[in-house]
Design a protein around this motif. Sequence first.
Motif, PDB file in Angstrom:
ATOM      1  N   SER A   1       0.834  -1.198   0.000  1.00 16.71           N
ATOM      2  CA  SER A   1       0.000   0.000   0.000  1.00 16.71           C
ATOM      3  C   SER A   1       0.872   1.253   0.000  1.00 16.71           C
ATOM      4  CB  SER A   1      -0.925  -0.010   1.216  1.00 16.71           C
ATOM      5  OG  SER A   1      -1.691   1.157   1.251  1.00 16.71           O
ATOM      6  N   GLN A   2       1.919   1.263   0.815  1.00 18.50           N
ATOM      7  CA  GLN A   2       2.833   2.402   0.881  1.00 18.50           C
ATOM      8  C   GLN A   2       3.508   2.620  -0.467  1.00 18.50           C
ATOM      9  OE1 GLN A   2       3.230   4.552   3.336  1.00 18.50           O
ATOM     10  NE2 GLN A   2       4.879   5.685   2.417  1.00 18.50           N
ATOM     11  N   HIS A   3       3.945   1.531  -1.105  1.00 20.90           N
ATOM     12  CA  HIS A   3       4.582   1.643  -2.418  1.00 20.90           C
ATOM     13  C   HIS A   3       3.606   2.225  -3.439  1.00 20.90           C
ATOM     14  CE1 HIS A   3       7.068   0.765  -5.877  1.00 20.90           C
ATOM     15  NE2 HIS A   3       6.034   0.143  -6.420  1.00 20.90           N
ATOM     16  N   ASN A   4       2.359   1.753  -3.419  1.00 26.50           N
ATOM     17  CA  ASN A   4       1.354   2.265  -4.345  1.00 26.50           C
ATOM     18  C   ASN A   4       1.099   3.748  -4.116  1.00 26.50           C
ATOM     19  OD1 ASN A   4       1.012  -0.193  -5.599  1.00 26.50           O
ATOM     20  ND2 ASN A   4      -0.823  -0.732  -4.457  1.00 26.50           N
ATOM     21  N   GLN A   5       1.029   4.165  -2.864  1.00 27.01           N
ATOM     22  CA  GLN A   5       0.798   5.576  -2.552  1.00 27.01           C
ATOM     23  C   GLN A   5       1.970   6.432  -3.020  1.00 27.01           C
ATOM     24  OE1 GLN A   5       0.038   5.575   1.634  1.00 27.01           O
ATOM     25  NE2 GLN A   5      -1.999   4.676   1.408  1.00 27.01           N
ATOM     26  N   GLU A   6       3.184   5.950  -2.803  1.00 30.54           N
ATOM     27  CA  GLU A   6       4.363   6.687  -3.251  1.00 30.54           C
ATOM     28  C   GLU A   6       4.389   6.786  -4.772  1.00 30.54           C
ATOM     29  OE1 GLU A   6       7.712   4.763  -1.447  1.00 30.54           O
ATOM     30  OE2 GLU A   6       7.142   5.415   0.557  1.00 30.54           O
TER      31      GLU A   6
END
Length: 94
Positions: free
Chosen positions: A7-12
């Motif tokens: 999720s963090q990677h997608n947001q970044e």
Amino acid sequence: MNNPEHSQHNQEQLIGDLRLVIANAQELLKNTNAYVSPHYQSARAKLALALRDATDELSRFEDAQLGRMIEASRLASEQHGELGGEARILRAFR
């Protein structure tokens, strides 16, 4: 697939993509400033509004991301019993 790291990677990735779209829109506005026909001016006005909205949205995304990072840091400090900044910095380099 719905883990926090993914999720963090997608947001970044989304934030990076939005930054790129904003930069491209700013460049397009700058490069079409000399065109004075009503069609160009109308398109430029619509793009300027969309650019403003995208910039506002990016700011909200970045604020939310910063808030999550601060909260994660606070929780990690509590978990490790760190009272001062020095201990936090040293843990970051382990």
